[in-house]
Enzyme design. Structure first.
Site, PDB file in Angstrom:
ATOM      1  N   GLU A  17       0.848  -1.194   0.000  1.00 13.50           N
ATOM      2  CA  GLU A  17       0.000   0.000   0.000  1.00 13.50           C
ATOM      3  C   GLU A  17       0.883   1.243   0.000  1.00 13.50           C
ATOM      4  OE1 GLU A  17      -3.572   0.021   2.410  1.00 13.50           O
ATOM      5  OE2 GLU A  17      -2.996   1.988   3.216  1.00 13.50           O
ATOM      6  N   ALA A  51      -3.191  11.148   3.914  1.00 14.83           N
ATOM      7  CA  ALA A  51      -3.622  11.316   5.308  1.00 14.83           C
ATOM      8  C   ALA A  51      -4.712  12.370   5.421  1.00 14.83           C
ATOM      9  CB  ALA A  51      -2.432  11.705   6.175  1.00 14.83           C
ATOM     10  N   HIS A  77      -7.961   3.657  -3.364  1.00 17.09           N
ATOM     11  CA  HIS A  77      -8.866   3.880  -2.232  1.00 17.09           C
ATOM     12  C   HIS A  77      -9.885   4.947  -2.614  1.00 17.09           C
ATOM     13  CE1 HIS A  77      -6.112   2.256   1.192  1.00 17.09           C
ATOM     14  NE2 HIS A  77      -5.962   1.554   0.072  1.00 17.09           N
ATOM     15  N   ARG A 107     -14.540   4.958   4.901  1.00 14.76           N
ATOM     16  CA  ARG A 107     -15.102   6.230   5.348  1.00 14.76           C
ATOM     17  C   ARG A 107     -14.072   7.336   5.185  1.00 14.76           C
ATOM     18  NH1 ARG A 107     -15.968   8.431  11.375  1.00 14.76           N
ATOM     19  NH2 ARG A 107     -13.737   8.609  11.007  1.00 14.76           N
ATOM     20  N   ASP A 109     -10.596   9.676   6.808  1.00 17.04           N
ATOM     21  CA  ASP A 109     -10.340  10.566   7.944  1.00 17.04           C
ATOM     22  C   ASP A 109     -10.882  11.959   7.646  1.00 17.04           C
ATOM     23  OD1 ASP A 109      -8.857   8.601   9.333  1.00 17.04           O
ATOM     24  OD2 ASP A 109      -7.091   9.076   8.115  1.00 17.04           O
ATOM     25  N   ALA A 127     -18.548   3.903   5.266  1.00 17.66           N
ATOM     26  CA  ALA A 127     -18.121   2.969   4.231  1.00 17.66           C
ATOM     27  C   ALA A 127     -19.290   2.140   3.703  1.00 17.66           C
ATOM     28  CB  ALA A 127     -17.033   2.057   4.779  1.00 17.66           C
ATOM     29  N   LYS A 167     -21.401  -3.650   6.427  1.00 18.88           N
ATOM     30  CA  LYS A 167     -20.759  -3.212   5.178  1.00 18.88           C
ATOM     31  C   LYS A 167     -20.299  -4.404   4.341  1.00 18.88           C
ATOM     32  CE  LYS A 167     -16.238  -2.081   7.284  1.00 18.88           C
ATOM     33  NZ  LYS A 167     -15.326  -0.936   7.598  1.00 18.88           N
ATOM     34  N   LYS A 274       8.462   3.566   1.722  1.00 18.90           N
ATOM     35  CA  LYS A 274       9.842   3.313   2.147  1.00 18.90           C
ATOM     36  C   LYS A 274      10.282   1.956   1.601  1.00 18.90           C
ATOM     37  CE  LYS A 274       9.563   6.060   6.399  1.00 18.90           C
ATOM     38  NZ  LYS A 274      10.538   7.083   5.986  1.00 18.90           N
TER      39      LYS A 274
END
Length: 285
Positions: A17, A51, A77, A107, A109, A127, A167, A274
């Protein structure tokens, strides 16, 4: 290829991811990261929305990079943040035209720059709403998130498991867990989910334990426990990042080995873009 089909034909494998870059320098770094990790032949790769509710545009640009590098199975996503029916339709149609067959429905952030943000006033509140919409396309394999220790905003583990069941019943094909550092929580979640009648694959989401200070910041907004022993051990090397990283990665490798030993050989890594860290873990496994 649809991820649910891949999961059905592989007993082991890794998935990666990524998060979308925002700057030109970040884009170059991300492209190099994606190229480097392709050598590990992931089952699939996924691209977050960034984020705290970053816009879909960054995700779509990063997805194009992955497609340009000939990754065969890419999962963007999709979140409820500021989403509208028309906007979601446009995004899904765009992905469909590009040959994408998988969506992670979340859903998301709340935006960091909006203190008044309220999901209850959104067209897509959770979601579950997003899964229902994506399912109607009859095209995408749908992934969702699950929480081994319960979602931080749920009043109880049981309440969160009920939302999870809803869900999934709405059309989710598989799930990826939020990060966890004690495998007992994952094993217990699988047992409880089975009792609840949840039968879809639930893949372990692994966050490499590299910097204990940053990880503690991550978990401040979610319900995740760091085992006291490893926290104390890593904090001993405060100010010595290389030594701290070695201790943390040894822990992550041991965590993954335990999962594999117990029959859970498909691992979804939150890479944080990374590649060196992920390469060390995968090579050790």
């Amino acid at each position: 290829m649809k991820i649910i089909d891949i999961l059905g034909t592989h007993t082991e494998g890794v998935a990666f991811e990524f998060f979308p870059p925002r700057t030109e320098a970040g884009k170059n770094t991300f492209a190099a990261t994606a190229k480097a990790l392709k050598a590990h032949k992931p089952l699939y790769v996924s691209m977050t929305c960034g984020a705290a509710g970053s816009r879909q545009g960054y995700t779509q640009e990063a997805v194009d990079v992955l497609l340009g590098q000939n990754y065969s199975t890419v999962m963007p996503h999709l979140t409820c943040v500021d989403a509208t029916s028309g906007g979601i339709a446009d995004v899904l149609e765009s992905y469909k035209k590009k040959g994408i067959e998988n969506i992670m429905a979340l859903r998301g952030d709340p935006p960091q720059d909006n203190n008044d943000f309220d999901f209850s006033r959104q067209e897509f509140r959770c979601a579950y709403d997003l899964v229902k919409t994506v399912k109607r396309y009859n095209h995408f394999c749908i992934g969702v998130a699950v929480y081994p220790e319960g979602h931080i905003q749920s009043r109880s583990f049981e309440e969160d498991l009920e939302y999870t069941k809803q869900k999934i019943d709405a059309g989710a094909d598989f799930a990826v867990t939020q990060m966890f550092f004690d495998n007992a929580y994952y094993y217990n979640f699988l047992e409880q989910a089975k009792r609840k009648g949840i039968a879809i694959p639930i893949i372990a989401g692994i966050l490499p334990l590299v910097d204990i200070v940053k990880v503690k910041q991550f978990i401040s907004i979610c319900r995740t426990t760091i085992p006291r022993q490893i926290e104390v051990e890593m904090m001993r090397f405060s100010g010595r990042p290389e030594d701290m990283e070695k201790v943390g990665l040894d822990f992550t490798i041991a965590q993954c080995r335990d999962l594999i030993k117990n029959g859970f050989g498909k691992l979804h890594f939150f890479t944080l873009n990374k590649p060196e860290v992920i390469a060390r873990i995968v090579s050790a496994l």
